[in-house]
Write a protein that holds these residues in place. Structure first.
Motif, mmCIF file in Angstrom:
data_model
loop_
_atom_site.group_PDB
_atom_site.id
_atom_site.type_symbol
_atom_site.label_atom_id
_atom_site.label_comp_id
_atom_site.label_asym_id
_atom_site.label_seq_id
_atom_site.Cartn_x
_atom_site.Cartn_y
_atom_site.Cartn_z
ATOM 1 N N UNK A 342 -45.384 -32.466 26.575
ATOM 2 C CA UNK A 342 -46.834 -32.638 26.705
ATOM 3 C C UNK A 342 -47.182 -33.059 28.137
ATOM 4 N N UNK A 343 -46.436 -34.037 28.643
ATOM 5 C CA UNK A 343 -46.694 -34.523 29.995
ATOM 6 C C UNK A 343 -46.412 -33.439 31.030
ATOM 7 N N UNK A 344 -45.393 -32.619 30.766
ATOM 8 C CA UNK A 344 -45.097 -31.509 31.677
ATOM 9 C C UNK A 344 -46.289 -30.565 31.782
ATOM 10 N N UNK A 345 -46.877 -30.178 30.638
ATOM 11 C CA UNK A 345 -47.989 -29.234 30.650
ATOM 12 C C UNK A 345 -49.183 -29.804 31.413
ATOM 13 N N UNK A 346 -49.475 -31.077 31.215
ATOM 14 C CA UNK A 346 -50.607 -31.691 31.910
ATOM 15 C C UNK A 346 -50.310 -31.867 33.399
ATOM 16 N N UNK A 347 -49.091 -32.253 33.734
ATOM 17 C CA UNK A 347 -48.719 -32.407 35.141
ATOM 18 C C UNK A 347 -48.775 -31.070 35.862
ATOM 19 N N UNK A 348 -48.281 -30.031 35.204
ATOM 20 C CA UNK A 348 -48.319 -28.696 35.792
ATOM 21 C C UNK A 348 -49.758 -28.266 36.068
ATOM 22 N N UNK A 349 -50.651 -28.527 35.106
ATOM 23 C CA UNK A 349 -52.054 -28.147 35.285
ATOM 24 C C UNK A 349 -52.674 -28.881 36.473
ATOM 25 N N UNK A 350 -52.362 -30.169 36.625
ATOM 26 C CA UNK A 350 -52.920 -30.920 37.745
ATOM 27 C C UNK A 350 -52.280 -30.502 39.068
ATOM 28 N N UNK A 351 -50.968 -30.233 39.056
ATOM 29 C CA UNK A 351 -50.300 -29.776 40.282
ATOM 30 C C UNK A 351 -50.896 -28.468 40.780
ATOM 31 N N UNK A 352 -51.255 -27.598 39.842
ATOM 32 C CA UNK A 352 -51.798 -26.280 40.208
ATOM 33 C C UNK A 352 -53.320 -26.261 40.229
ATOM 34 N N UNK A 353 -53.928 -27.439 40.031
ATOM 35 C CA UNK A 353 -55.388 -27.595 40.079
ATOM 36 C C UNK A 353 -56.087 -26.641 39.107
ATOM 37 N N UNK A 354 -55.541 -26.560 37.888
ATOM 38 C CA UNK A 354 -56.144 -25.715 36.863
ATOM 39 C C UNK A 354 -57.359 -26.409 36.256
ATOM 40 N N UNK A 355 -58.307 -25.586 35.780
ATOM 41 C CA UNK A 355 -59.389 -26.134 34.973
ATOM 42 C C UNK A 355 -58.889 -26.302 33.537
ATOM 43 N N UNK A 356 -59.670 -27.056 32.743
ATOM 44 C CA UNK A 356 -59.301 -27.219 31.342
ATOM 45 C C UNK A 356 -59.271 -25.874 30.635
ATOM 46 N N UNK A 357 -60.192 -24.980 31.004
ATOM 47 C CA UNK A 357 -60.196 -23.649 30.387
ATOM 48 C C UNK A 357 -58.919 -22.892 30.716
ATOM 49 N N UNK A 358 -58.476 -22.981 31.970
ATOM 50 C CA UNK A 358 -57.242 -22.297 32.364
ATOM 51 C C UNK A 358 -56.043 -22.884 31.636
ATOM 52 N N UNK A 359 -56.045 -24.202 31.444
ATOM 53 C CA UNK A 359 -54.955 -24.831 30.688
ATOM 54 C C UNK A 359 -54.939 -24.325 29.252
ATOM 55 N N UNK A 360 -56.103 -24.312 28.610
ATOM 56 C CA UNK A 360 -56.183 -23.941 27.200
ATOM 57 C C UNK A 360 -55.916 -22.449 27.012
ATOM 58 N N UNK A 361 -56.625 -21.622 27.765
ATOM 59 C CA UNK A 361 -56.490 -20.180 27.559
ATOM 60 C C UNK A 361 -55.215 -19.617 28.182
ATOM 61 N N UNK A 362 -54.600 -20.407 29.034
ATOM 62 C CA UNK A 362 -53.325 -19.989 29.592
ATOM 63 C C UNK A 362 -52.159 -20.661 28.893
ATOM 64 N N UNK A 363 -52.445 -21.295 27.759
ATOM 65 C CA UNK A 363 -51.405 -21.994 26.999
ATOM 66 C C UNK A 363 -50.599 -20.957 26.228
ATOM 67 N N UNK A 364 -49.915 -20.116 27.001
ATOM 68 C CA UNK A 364 -49.297 -18.936 26.404
ATOM 69 C C UNK A 364 -47.798 -18.937 26.470
ATOM 70 N N UNK A 365 -47.223 -19.976 27.003
ATOM 71 C CA UNK A 365 -45.777 -20.038 27.173
ATOM 72 C C UNK A 365 -45.478 -20.985 28.315
ATOM 73 N N UNK A 366 -44.241 -21.150 28.668
ATOM 74 C CA UNK A 366 -43.850 -22.117 29.683
ATOM 75 C C UNK A 366 -43.474 -21.412 30.979
ATOM 76 N N UNK A 367 -44.213 -21.735 32.067
ATOM 77 C CA UNK A 367 -43.910 -21.173 33.387
ATOM 78 C C UNK A 367 -43.891 -19.643 33.385
ATOM 79 N N UNK A 368 -44.810 -19.010 32.668
ATOM 80 C CA UNK A 368 -44.889 -17.548 32.643
ATOM 81 C C UNK A 368 -45.966 -17.108 33.625
ATOM 82 N N UNK A 369 -45.599 -16.248 34.583
ATOM 83 C CA UNK A 369 -46.529 -15.807 35.622
ATOM 84 C C UNK A 369 -45.991 -14.514 36.215
ATOM 85 N N UNK A 370 -46.838 -13.711 36.880
ATOM 86 C CA UNK A 370 -46.385 -12.432 37.430
ATOM 87 C C UNK A 370 -45.765 -12.577 38.822
ATOM 88 N N UNK A 371 -44.714 -11.792 39.085
ATOM 89 C CA UNK A 371 -44.100 -11.749 40.414
ATOM 90 C C UNK A 371 -43.360 -10.430 40.584
#
Length: 444
Positions: A342-371
């Motif tokens: 839980x703390x990881x997800x919140x810390x990650x959101x603050x580190x990446x300056x996500x909005x609450x909407x981005x946290x909630x709607x991006x709650x799709x898995x752990x460290x998943x992103x395009x590269x």
């Protein structure tokens, strides 16, 4: 950048439907067939083709902690039992390690010693056991309990459980069985030992009715990030799975685990720490972004929001959705989700300056992103060569296609850079990880 010697350790964490919550809906994908052994077989063989060390199978002893109306719109309610699946995969692979998950809170040592020991014999020494204590009341309800036991109690039971299992695996000394047909002597009686364990949680006579596993002990794996989890891993773990929101946090965690191992009287190299970095890869960044956005478009907003609320145990309506994620006071997690994650997800959101909407709607898995494949290889190299980890556990976003994409696009680049082996160097998982066979406690 100082180059580390030798390749990293590579594991693929396979979850039915994929780790991205929308991936099961991808058109043309077979990932929605959660019971398909053919999907698992294809992924395991792809990983073996890529010379991965491990296929890792996670598990839960419940459906998923969502109200049924929302759970019914996910691919999270069903999965194959991991020990059974591991046995099937052992028969169709030949070199890759296979890690199954089993709970010490809801199992008995004698049963698991037989089951996991049998898998190690069947596979020729390629098995690992992901030791978990479980953490939700939903799972406890399936085993006659009103609540999951408190974390300290679960870890105390887990330690005794593991000690008993190892004692049972040592029942036969390594050279006990001689199979001498001429003399009629099958094994040396003096090298066959009862256990006679009587402890706080277990009373087990032994001996185990099985020869010692090919690896001595199948590789002990663990994923705990709590204070108790790190201490347990330092004392027992050999392959440790971790999730951290930044490179600096990963380095801190890496050092904490290595110190815990040293404090337990072990050499830090006896614990291999794997970091979770999970890119959706393409030949180009644009191709990867297109794959990722397609999965994002398949997320169910109501399910995502409800899952986040259940996961954190808070009412998210109290927070403005389009403002940055603030400091949030989490409720007591004694009978809920793992506090460290839980703390990881919140810390990650603050580190990446996500909005609450981005946290909630991006709650799709752990460290998943395009590269792009090249950029993904760059990130793996930086984490490995700056000692943030000893290797990686990939939580594949979409299956089975995501495994094939990684092996075809990223593995050749990693191999050129010396980050993944050209071929297996041993026959057993321990050999490939560079871990010694544990000494039998009864050996002279």
């Amino acid at each position: 950048m100082t180059r580390r010697e030798g390749p990293a350790v590579w594991a693929a964490f396979l979850w039915p439907g994929g780790h991205h919550h929308g991936a099961w809906r991808l058109p043309g994908s077979t990932g929605a067939d959660l019971m398909s052994f053919e999907n698992y077989k294809q992924m395991a063989l792809d990983c073996e083709r890529g010379k991965f060390d491990v296929v890792f199978l996670g598990d839960r002893l419940d459906a998923w902690p969502l109200p049924t109306e929302y759970l019914a719109r996910t691919a999270r309610a069903a999965r194959l039992e991991t020990l059974t699946l591991t046995g099937a995969l052992a028969a169709v692979t030949s070199r890759i390690g296979l890690v199954a998950t089993a709970s010490t809170t809801f199992s008995e040592p004698f049963n698991l010693a037989r089951q996991i020991g049998s898998l190690d014999h069947i596979s020729g020494g390629r098995i690992g056991w992901n030791v978990v204590t479980s953490y939700t009341d939903d799972q406890a309800h399936n085993y006659g309990l009103d609540h999951i036991p408190p974390r300290p109690d679960r870890y105390a039971r887990a330690q005794e459980f593991l000690d008993v299992v190892k004692g049972l695996w040592d029942s036969f000394e390594d050279d006990a069985v001689i199979r001498d047909k001429d003399s009629g002597q099958f094994f040396h009686a003096e090298k066959f030992h009862p256990l006679d364990h009587q402890g706080r949680h277990f009373k087990v006579a032994g001996p185990l009715n099985m020869e010692r596993p090919p690896q001595g002990y199948p590789v002990i794996c663990q994923a705990g990030a709590s204070k108790e989890g790190i201490a347990f891993a330092g004392r027992n773990g050999e392959l440790l799975f971790s999730v951290n929101s930044s490179l600096d946090r990963a380095r801190d965690y890496y050092q904490a685990v290595k110190k815990a191992a040293a404090d337990a009287g072990r050499h830090p190299d006896e614990v291999k720490v794997l970091a979770s970095i999970n890119p959706v890869v393409g030949r180009t960044e644009e191709e990867a972004e297109e794959k990722y956005e397609q999965m994002q478009s398949l997320l169910d907003d109501d399910v995502s929001r409800t899952f986040a609320e259940v996961y954190f145990g808070i009412d998210l309506s109290a927070y403005p959705m389009d403002e940055p994620v603030p400091e949030i006071e989490l409720p007591d997690a004694a009978h809920g989700m793992p506090r460290a994650h839980q703390e990881y997800m919140l810390t990650r959101a603050r580190d990446r300056k996500l909005t609450m909407r981005e946290l909630v709607y991006g709650f799709n898995g752990t460290n998943i992103y395009p590269k792009s494949a090249e950029a993904a290889a760059d990130e793996f190299q930086e984490w490995y060569e700056t000692e943030a980890c000893d290797g990686f556990i990939l939580q594949i976003s979409h299956v089975p296609e995501g495994v094939t994409d990684f092996v075809d696009l990223v593995v050749p680049i990693l191999r050129e850079r010396g980050l993944i082996r050209a071929d297996y160097t041993g026959r057993t998982l321990r050999e490939n990880l560079g871990l010694a066979i544990p000494r039998n406690r009864h050996a002279a």
